[in-house]
Enzyme design. Structure first.
Site, PDB file in Angstrom:
ATOM      1  CB  CYS A   1      -0.920  -0.080   1.219  1.00  5.61           C
ATOM      2  SG  CYS A   1      -2.116   1.248   1.417  1.00  5.61           S
TER       3      CYS A   1
ATOM      4  CG  ASP B   1      -6.367  -0.773  -6.215  1.00  8.53           C
ATOM      5  OD1 ASP B   1      -7.086   0.172  -5.876  1.00  8.53           O
ATOM      6  OD2 ASP B   1      -5.253  -1.008  -5.712  1.00  8.53           O
TER       7      ASP B   1
ATOM      8  CG  HIS C   1      -5.647  -1.061  -2.411  1.00  6.00           C
ATOM      9  ND1 HIS C   1      -4.539  -0.629  -3.102  1.00  6.00           N
ATOM     10  CD2 HIS C   1      -5.450  -0.692  -1.124  1.00  6.00           C
ATOM     11  CE1 HIS C   1      -3.717  -0.005  -2.278  1.00  6.00           C
ATOM     12  NE2 HIS C   1      -4.241  -0.036  -1.067  1.00  6.00           N
TER      13      HIS C   1
END
Length: 286
Positions: free
Chosen positions: A165, A225, A257
């Site tokens: 991330c 995502d 994601h």
């Protein structure tokens, strides 16, 4: 009515108990509730502990894990998610230690605050993440490398960087900053600049360094995502092709994601298992 109120009260007490128990276990408050798929790794056969890394006059917290023995062991530096150095990242250190790595994850938000105690993601971004500069992160990671050398149990000729991330973006940028590392693996980190406000200068992003990158970086991204989109990935690939780093991106069509984060509802086991294999193969081949 009294029975209904009692039942509601019991449910609230149970939720509160779970909330406090999980929080005490070290997960960031913003990620609660924790999914049942969360993996918990023990310390059998490894050594794991909290440490302090000297950075100038400061000492920033970090968590490390490695196999028992004198080593030296190949290094895996881990850049944490937006949620900071919480239990998931610590667990990853233990998992990779069981695979033979000296795994270490520094707290890259230390100067700005403890995001694990903040419940709302917008507050995490506004109060902490927005104040963390790329220069600070690269400096702290440089200090981590220096610390690793002082342990005498880390093989500094075999350093790999990985991140998730927010840490995925940091991974791309550190690979450009430190060409001495052997390889890097970026998990669904932002690639292109986001919208800017006023005259604020946009911080450097992975796409800005893609063409001049020397370290081979493997990007692992999710096709579902909505934050880091397929279009962003295609833009990044186009610029990477102009360089000579040998970097590449794998896009998992059915993954969202955070697909490797087993404690979150977006966890995708099939994509995670394959991505982990790709990561280990990438490290081995470099």
């Amino acid at each position: 009515m009294d029975k209904d109120l009692s039942s509601q009260s019991n449910q609230m007490n149970r939720r509160d108990f779970v909330y406090k128990t999980v929080a005490a276990a070290g997960f960031a408050l913003a990620v609660l509730p924790i999914a049942h798929s969360a993996i918990m790794t023990d310390t059998e056969g490894i050594e794991a502990k909290d440490v302090k890394i000297p950075v100038g006059k400061l000492k920033i917290p970090a968590y490390q894990a490695m196999p028992k023995g004198t080593g030296p062991f190949p290094v895996l530096m881990i850049s944490h998610e937006i949620f900071g150095l919480h239990e998931f990242i610590r667990d990853l250190c233990r998992r990779f230690a069981k695979l033979g790595f000296f795994a270490i994850a520094p707290d890259l938000y230390y100067r700005q605050g403890d995001v694990t105690k903040i419940k709302e993601i917008p507050d995490i971004i506004a109060k902490v993440v927005s104040k963390v500069t790329n220069e600070q992160v690269n400096g702290d990671l440089d200090a981590t490398v220096k610390y690793l050398g002082s342990t005498k149990r880390a093989n500094l000729d075999k350093i790999t960087m990985t991140g998730f991330c927010w840490g995925g973006k940091a991974t791309w940028l550190y690979a450009a900053h430190n060409p001495k590392i052997k390889s890097a693996i970026a998990w669904y980190g932002p690639l292109v600049p986001g919208p800017q406000q006023g005259n604020q200068k946009a911080p450097q992003m992975p796409i800005d360094i893609a063409a001049t990158l020397k370290v081979p970086v493997l990007g692992l991204y999710g096709g579902k995502d909505t934050y880091i989109t397929k279009e962003h990935v295609e833009q990044m690939e186009e610029v990477l092709d102009k360089g000579s780093s040998g970097s590449k991106i794998i896009l998992y069509p059915d993954a969202d994601h955070g697909f490797f984060a087993d404690y979150r509802p977006t966890y995708n086991k099939d994509a995670s298992d394959d991505a982990l294999k790709q990561m280990l193969d990438w490290i081995k081949s470099h």
